[in-house]
Design an enzyme around this catalytic site. Sequence first.
Site, PDB file in Angstrom:
ATOM      1  CB  SER A 237      12.741   5.325   7.389  1.00  0.00           C
ATOM      2  OG  SER A 237      11.363   5.181   7.153  1.00  0.00           O
TER       3      SER A 237
ATOM      4  CD  GLU B 267      12.926  11.025   9.993  1.00  0.00           C
ATOM      5  OE1 GLU B 267      12.335  11.435   8.977  1.00  0.00           O
ATOM      6  OE2 GLU B 267      13.146   9.824  10.204  1.00  0.00           O
TER       7      GLU B 267
ATOM      8  CG  HIS C 259      11.598  10.091   5.629  1.00  0.00           C
ATOM      9  ND1 HIS C 259      11.596   9.935   6.996  1.00  0.00           N
ATOM     10  CD2 HIS C 259      11.370   8.863   5.106  1.00  0.00           C
ATOM     11  CE1 HIS C 259      11.367   8.663   7.290  1.00  0.00           C
ATOM     12  NE2 HIS C 259      11.225   7.987   6.173  1.00  0.00           N
TER      13      HIS C 259
END
Length: 308
Positions: A117, A214, A276
């Site tokens: 992230s 992602e 995630h």
Amino acid sequence: MLRPLTSPPHLRPGDTVAVVAPSGPVPADRLDDGVRHLRDWGLDVQVMPHVLDQHPGRAYLAGTDEARAADFQEAWLDPDVRAVVAARGGYGAARMVDLVDWDALAATDPKVLVGYSDCTVLHQAVANRLGLVSLHGPMSGTMSFLKSEPSREHLRRTLFEPGSTQVLTGPAAHPLVGGTARGITTGGCLSLLTTSVGVGPTSPSAAGGLVLLEDIEEKAYRIDSFLTHLLRSGWFDGATGIVLGSWQDCEPAEPVVLDLLGPLGIPILGELGFGHGPDPITVPFGVAAELDADAGTLTLDRPALAPL
């Protein structure tokens, strides 16, 4: 042109790892649970001094930029620390990354960075300032680490037995554009990659790279915007393949990816299983690999981490 990076040594029971919070604040109970799991692996865990801080005026930040940078730098410079593990993502790494003395870090022994992230910013810096492989894997204070035994075990094996995780795949992996390709693994969270373009040595192009992408909670038009920006900037020029992870709580991303990246004429694999999602696998950045989109596999040429 991307080239293979140096792999830090794999971990052994008794090694010391440091937990840092370079982005958002982590709840104390999740921090404690994550530390317990790391200790169950036989690791000595050092929680850095500012991990439970909160920025006095920005509740979405875990402490001031200076404190977060100091924790990260101190952890990396500690000769006893073999890995630095982010407690969680969120936002804030881009605010502290340039406060780190990367020249000092480059003079120390190689270490493993674990995170995903918002840690995309740190993965880029570790690759381009330190020349090191890093791990896009579940963070110690996140639900994917605390609640998913498969994800936790895949990270453990990557850290301790990296030869056992050289073939990466997932039950939902499927080709969007078939074929095989070779390249160096790179990428991360799409929104973070986009906001890093044009900000110096932490944002190289993907030339020669197998690009892993992602994200979470994004609308289709924003995914479109991110990819369009990266395409127009030339970031994808020379990429050899695309590997998609999870798009947790996003509007359908694969049609947008196929629309914009399909014309590149390179293999595209959907849903390898990193990112995630609830049960993410760990993937390394900076390792030469072969993508077989039809078989749904990403096979590393060598283990992500080096033998001692």
